[in-house]
Design a protein around this motif. Structure first.
Motif, PDB file in Angstrom:
ATOM      1  N   HIS A 170      38.219  31.662   3.078  1.00  0.00           N
ATOM      2  CA  HIS A 170      37.665  30.378   3.472  1.00  0.00           C
ATOM      3  C   HIS A 170      38.782  29.493   4.000  1.00  0.00           C
ATOM      4  O   HIS A 170      39.894  29.525   3.489  1.00  0.00           O
ATOM      5  CB  HIS A 170      36.992  29.723   2.269  1.00  0.00           C
ATOM      6  CG  HIS A 170      36.172  28.532   2.632  1.00  0.00           C
ATOM      7  ND1 HIS A 170      34.908  28.642   3.138  1.00  0.00           N
ATOM      8  CD2 HIS A 170      36.446  27.208   2.587  1.00  0.00           C
ATOM      9  CE1 HIS A 170      34.444  27.418   3.380  1.00  0.00           C
ATOM     10  NE2 HIS A 170      35.355  26.538   3.053  1.00  0.00           N
ATOM     11  N   THR A 171      38.489  28.710   5.034  1.00  0.00           N
ATOM     12  CA  THR A 171      39.493  27.829   5.617  1.00  0.00           C
ATOM     13  C   THR A 171      39.088  26.385   5.440  1.00  0.00           C
ATOM     14  O   THR A 171      37.952  26.014   5.724  1.00  0.00           O
ATOM     15  CB  THR A 171      39.643  28.121   7.127  1.00  0.00           C
ATOM     16  OG1 THR A 171      39.890  29.499   7.304  1.00  0.00           O
ATOM     17  CG2 THR A 171      40.782  27.325   7.716  1.00  0.00           C
ATOM     18  N   MET A 172      40.006  25.575   4.937  1.00  0.00           N
ATOM     19  CA  MET A 172      39.795  24.135   4.903  1.00  0.00           C
ATOM     20  C   MET A 172      40.536  23.579   6.111  1.00  0.00           C
ATOM     21  O   MET A 172      41.743  23.743   6.227  1.00  0.00           O
ATOM     22  CB  MET A 172      40.367  23.517   3.626  1.00  0.00           C
ATOM     23  CG  MET A 172      39.623  23.872   2.367  1.00  0.00           C
ATOM     24  SD  MET A 172      37.968  23.191   2.294  1.00  0.00           S
ATOM     25  CE  MET A 172      38.338  21.472   1.965  1.00  0.00           C
ATOM     26  N   GLN A 173      39.782  22.915   6.993  1.00  0.00           N
ATOM     27  CA  GLN A 173      40.405  22.466   8.229  1.00  0.00           C
ATOM     28  C   GLN A 173      40.870  21.024   8.151  1.00  0.00           C
ATOM     29  O   GLN A 173      40.273  20.203   7.448  1.00  0.00           O
ATOM     30  CB  GLN A 173      39.400  22.599   9.384  1.00  0.00           C
ATOM     31  CG  GLN A 173      39.096  24.038   9.720  1.00  0.00           C
ATOM     32  CD  GLN A 173      38.233  24.153  10.957  1.00  0.00           C
ATOM     33  OE1 GLN A 173      37.412  23.297  11.222  1.00  0.00           O
ATOM     34  NE2 GLN A 173      38.431  25.217  11.708  1.00  0.00           N
ATOM     35  N   LYS A 190      46.063  16.466   1.262  1.00  0.00           N
ATOM     36  CA  LYS A 190      44.992  15.650   0.711  1.00  0.00           C
ATOM     37  C   LYS A 190      43.747  16.511   0.525  1.00  0.00           C
ATOM     38  O   LYS A 190      43.362  17.244   1.426  1.00  0.00           O
ATOM     39  CB  LYS A 190      44.699  14.490   1.661  1.00  0.00           C
ATOM     40  CG  LYS A 190      43.678  13.527   1.121  1.00  0.00           C
ATOM     41  CD  LYS A 190      43.483  12.356   2.048  1.00  0.00           C
ATOM     42  CE  LYS A 190      42.301  11.535   1.552  1.00  0.00           C
ATOM     43  NZ  LYS A 190      41.992  10.430   2.446  1.00  0.00           N
ATOM     44  N   GLY A 191      43.148  16.407  -0.632  1.00  0.00           N
ATOM     45  CA  GLY A 191      41.888  17.105  -0.872  1.00  0.00           C
ATOM     46  C   GLY A 191      42.085  18.490  -1.442  1.00  0.00           C
ATOM     47  O   GLY A 191      43.209  18.940  -1.653  1.00  0.00           O
ATOM     48  N   PRO A 192      40.959  19.177  -1.703  1.00  0.00           N
ATOM     49  CA  PRO A 192      41.015  20.488  -2.334  1.00  0.00           C
ATOM     50  C   PRO A 192      41.283  21.613  -1.345  1.00  0.00           C
ATOM     51  O   PRO A 192      41.093  21.447  -0.147  1.00  0.00           O
ATOM     52  CB  PRO A 192      39.627  20.637  -2.936  1.00  0.00           C
ATOM     53  CG  PRO A 192      38.740  19.847  -2.031  1.00  0.00           C
ATOM     54  CD  PRO A 192      39.575  18.713  -1.505  1.00  0.00           C
ATOM     55  N   VAL A 193      41.731  22.749  -1.866  1.00  0.00           N
ATOM     56  CA  VAL A 193      41.899  23.955  -1.067  1.00  0.00           C
ATOM     57  C   VAL A 193      41.231  25.107  -1.813  1.00  0.00           C
ATOM     58  O   VAL A 193      41.029  25.026  -3.019  1.00  0.00           O
ATOM     59  CB  VAL A 193      43.386  24.285  -0.786  1.00  0.00           C
ATOM     60  CG1 VAL A 193      44.097  23.128  -0.127  1.00  0.00           C
ATOM     61  CG2 VAL A 193      44.107  24.710  -2.024  1.00  0.00           C
ATOM     62  N   PRO A 194      40.846  26.182  -1.111  1.00  0.00           N
ATOM     63  CA  PRO A 194      40.127  27.268  -1.767  1.00  0.00           C
ATOM     64  C   PRO A 194      40.978  28.019  -2.787  1.00  0.00           C
ATOM     65  O   PRO A 194      42.198  28.111  -2.624  1.00  0.00           O
ATOM     66  CB  PRO A 194      39.746  28.201  -0.618  1.00  0.00           C
ATOM     67  CG  PRO A 194      40.218  27.586   0.630  1.00  0.00           C
ATOM     68  CD  PRO A 194      41.035  26.405   0.324  1.00  0.00           C
ATOM     69  N   GLY A 195      40.323  28.569  -3.777  1.00  0.00           N
ATOM     70  CA  GLY A 195      40.984  29.492  -4.685  1.00  0.00           C
ATOM     71  C   GLY A 195      41.445  28.879  -5.989  1.00  0.00           C
ATOM     72  O   GLY A 195      41.459  27.678  -6.161  1.00  0.00           O
ATOM     73  N   PRO A 196      41.820  29.767  -6.925  1.00  0.00           N
ATOM     74  CA  PRO A 196      42.288  29.316  -8.228  1.00  0.00           C
ATOM     75  C   PRO A 196      43.742  28.874  -8.141  1.00  0.00           C
ATOM     76  O   PRO A 196      44.408  29.109  -7.129  1.00  0.00           O
ATOM     77  CB  PRO A 196      42.165  30.568  -9.081  1.00  0.00           C
ATOM     78  CG  PRO A 196      42.405  31.683  -8.129  1.00  0.00           C
ATOM     79  CD  PRO A 196      41.825  31.240  -6.816  1.00  0.00           C
TER      80      PRO A 196
END
Lengths: 210, 117
Positions: A170-173, A190-196
């Motif tokens: 998954h990509t957070m753009q 800033k903000g969340p990113v995928p994964g544990p």
């Protein structure tokens, strides 16, 4: 195109220069090394291969060690490719650290989302489930109707149902870089990113600026 | 995973204008408010009903004040916020718990706190 590999450290919040509280994800990124240059002439496409995370040589197999030793690189556990233009100046052996990014820049962060196993329709697609009261039984988390009757006489393709959730790329753009610390190889966006926490991340220059 | 790393990022210089606060303190918080490009200072006076510890920007405190018409208003400020100009402690009260949520259910005379001496 520039990019670096890293691991998610976790989320916290910090004050920005205006004194506002910003939610951030801290990433320990790099140092990475350019381990191979792929060119359109030889490989059919243009890219760099970068390596991350130094490990004792006994942890790697002989072919991988040989690949790295050819350019006098340290034993690296993780190799990934980043597509770059043919004329971008990357040399094999070059070190990539977090200072390729600066505060305020936009980046895309790629990771593998947390696996949620076989998830129901409420968790997976945000369905509302059935009524909680009025004599209902076995309907609280049910999907409801999944189609009509004789016409079309089947369930349409792509109908949202229960199934495997998460554990995919998954990509957070367009995340804003809020902190760069080359001394400790730290990056905060800033903000969340995928994964544990501890999950592998690829941080790239944002594709869609703005 | 690596908690020490996280904490090192969170760590901020404590705001020297914020004194040590305790639950039950009546305080005047001078908060800097940015409206467009104008900046002004707003004073919020009330009772500290909770202090949440935590590293750097995670720590905050909540001030409860009874506004006009007996309406309770609570505002939460980061404990080390650079946006807080100063905090004056008007009065210290004797309280027996760290979170004074019970004040929300009380009004008028019942919501008074005994002064600490």
């Amino acid at each position: 195109m520039k990019g670096i590999l890293g691991r998610k450290v976790g989320m916290t919040q910090i004050f920005d220069e205006k004194g506002e509280v910003v939610p951030v994800t801290v990433i320990e990124a790099g140092p990475c090394y350019v381990t191979q240059r792929k060119t359109a002439a030889r490989d059919g496409y243009s890219a760099i291969q970068i390596g991350y995370e130094e490990v004792p040589p006994r942890k790697l197999n002989k072919p991988l060690l040989g690949h790295l030793r050819r350019h006098n690189l340290p034993p690296l556990r993780i190799l990934r490719e980043i597509r770059v233009k043919e004329d971008e100046p990357y040399d094999v052996g070059q070190k990539i650290t977090v200072d390729i990014f600066s505060v305020g820049e936009r980046v895309d962060v790629v990771g593998t989302t947390k696996g949620r196993g076989f998830a129901g329709v409420m968790k997976r697609h945000g369905f509302r489930g059935g009524p909680q009261t009025h004599g209902q039984s076995d309907r609280q988390r049910a999907p409801g109707s999944i189609g009509a009757c004789k016409t079309p006489g089947r369930v349409l393709k792509g109908t949202r149902m229960a199934g495997r959730m998460g554990g995919r790329r998954h990509t957070m753009q367009n995340l804003k870089v809020v902190l760069v610390d080359p001394e400790r190889n730290l990056l905060a966006v800033k903000g969340p990113v995928p994964g544990p926490r501890g999950g592998l991340l690829l941080i790239k220059q944002a594709r869609k600026q703005g | 995973m690596n908690n020490a790393l996280l904490q090192s990022v969170e760590a901020v210089e404590p705001n020297p204008n914020i004194p040590e606060l305790h639950p039950g303190d009546t305080v005047r918080v001078h908060a800097r408010i940015v409206e467009g490009n104008r900046e002004r200072i707003q004073v919020f006076q009330g009772v500290v009903i909770r202090i949440r510890p935590g590293g750097g920007a995670n720590a905050n405190f909540t001030v409860r004040r009874i506004a006009a018409g007996g309406i309770g208003v609570e505002r939460t400020f980061p404990l080390h916020s650079p946006r807080v100009e100063k905090v004056e402690v008007v009065r210290r009260a004797k309280v027996r718990r760290s979170k004074l949520y019970y004040l929300r259910d009380l009004k008028g005379k019942a919501a008074r706190l005994k002064e600490q001496r």
